[in-house]
Design a protein around this motif. Structure first.
Motif, PDB file in Angstrom:
ATOM      1  N   GLY A   1       0.820  -1.209   0.000  1.00  0.00           N
ATOM      2  CA  GLY A   1       0.000   0.000   0.000  1.00  0.00           C
ATOM      3  C   GLY A   1       0.851   1.255   0.000  1.00  0.00           C
ATOM      4  O   GLY A   1       0.475   2.261   0.603  1.00  0.00           O
ATOM      5  N   LEU A   2       2.014   1.183  -0.664  1.00  0.00           N
ATOM      6  CA  LEU A   2       2.949   2.301  -0.724  1.00  0.00           C
ATOM      7  C   LEU A   2       3.131   2.768  -2.161  1.00  0.00           C
ATOM      8  O   LEU A   2       2.845   2.033  -3.092  1.00  0.00           O
ATOM      9  CB  LEU A   2       4.341   1.866  -0.220  1.00  0.00           C
ATOM     10  N   THR A   3       3.663   3.957  -2.304  1.00  0.00           N
ATOM     11  CA  THR A   3       4.032   4.423  -3.639  1.00  0.00           C
ATOM     12  C   THR A   3       5.341   3.742  -4.029  1.00  0.00           C
ATOM     13  O   THR A   3       6.097   3.250  -3.172  1.00  0.00           O
ATOM     14  CB  THR A   3       4.242   5.953  -3.661  1.00  0.00           C
TER      15      THR A   3
ATOM     16  N   ARG B   1       9.418 -10.837   5.413  1.00  0.00           N
ATOM     17  CA  ARG B   1      10.316 -10.502   6.518  1.00  0.00           C
ATOM     18  C   ARG B   1      10.297  -9.001   6.801  1.00  0.00           C
ATOM     19  O   ARG B   1      10.311  -8.576   7.952  1.00  0.00           O
ATOM     20  CB  ARG B   1      11.744 -10.960   6.207  1.00  0.00           C
ATOM     21  N   PHE B   2      10.262  -8.193   5.741  1.00  0.00           N
ATOM     22  CA  PHE B   2      10.197  -6.739   5.900  1.00  0.00           C
ATOM     23  C   PHE B   2       8.920  -6.345   6.639  1.00  0.00           C
ATOM     24  O   PHE B   2       8.947  -5.513   7.545  1.00  0.00           O
ATOM     25  CB  PHE B   2      10.255  -6.060   4.527  1.00  0.00           C
ATOM     26  N   ILE B   3       7.813  -6.956   6.265  1.00  0.00           N
ATOM     27  CA  ILE B   3       6.532  -6.667   6.918  1.00  0.00           C
ATOM     28  C   ILE B   3       6.609  -7.040   8.396  1.00  0.00           C
ATOM     29  O   ILE B   3       6.221  -6.261   9.273  1.00  0.00           O
ATOM     30  CB  ILE B   3       5.377  -7.401   6.214  1.00  0.00           C
ATOM     31  N   ASP B   4       7.130  -8.230   8.699  1.00  0.00           N
ATOM     32  CA  ASP B   4       7.245  -8.670  10.096  1.00  0.00           C
ATOM     33  C   ASP B   4       8.160  -7.755  10.902  1.00  0.00           C
ATOM     34  O   ASP B   4       7.879  -7.442  12.058  1.00  0.00           O
ATOM     35  CB  ASP B   4       7.760 -10.106  10.169  1.00  0.00           C
TER      36      ASP B   4
ATOM     37  N   LEU C   1      14.731  -3.050   2.882  1.00  0.00           N
ATOM     38  CA  LEU C   1      14.087  -4.099   2.090  1.00  0.00           C
ATOM     39  C   LEU C   1      15.092  -4.623   1.074  1.00  0.00           C
ATOM     40  O   LEU C   1      15.669  -3.845   0.306  1.00  0.00           O
ATOM     41  CB  LEU C   1      12.845  -3.546   1.377  1.00  0.00           C
ATOM     42  N   VAL C   2      15.310  -5.937   1.086  1.00  0.00           N
ATOM     43  CA  VAL C   2      16.256  -6.565   0.166  1.00  0.00           C
ATOM     44  C   VAL C   2      15.632  -6.645  -1.223  1.00  0.00           C
ATOM     45  O   VAL C   2      14.471  -7.032  -1.372  1.00  0.00           O
ATOM     46  CB  VAL C   2      16.619  -7.983   0.659  1.00  0.00           C
TER      47      VAL C   2
END
Length: 90
Positions: free
Chosen positions: A18-20, A51-54, A33-34
């Motif tokens: 939900g990002l630009t 993993r980034f979300i967590d 973020l990899v």
């Protein structure tokens, strides 16, 4: 046997979050973020996105700095929120 890697485009990843795209690229550029670059194409592994979300989860009680202390109608701290003793005659 290993599971096949599911690759996401930057557009797909930004929609999931939900990002630009600009915000997604900033997270990639800052190392949060990899991502992988194959020629001119940037891809993100679905597992890296998870993993980034967590890792982005907000701990309860860590946002107190974002809301002001409760105030009464006269602009002073509401009863029970004043931490300085204001008793007279002491």
């Amino acid at each position: 046997m290993t599971e096949p890697i599911t690759w996401l485009s930057t557009k797909e990843a930004s929609v999931r979050l939900g990002l630009t795209l600009r915000s997604l690229y900033r997270f990639i550029d800052e190392g949060d973020l990899v991502a992988y670059k194959f020629g001119r194409v940037i891809r993100i592994q679905e597992s890296d996105l998870e993993r980034f979300i967590d890792a982005s989860r907000i701990a309860p009680g860590s946002l107190e700095h974002l809301y002001p202390e409760a105030k009464s109608a006269n602009g002073r701290p509401a009863l029970g929120t004043d931490r300085v003793s204001t008793s007279r005659g002491a």
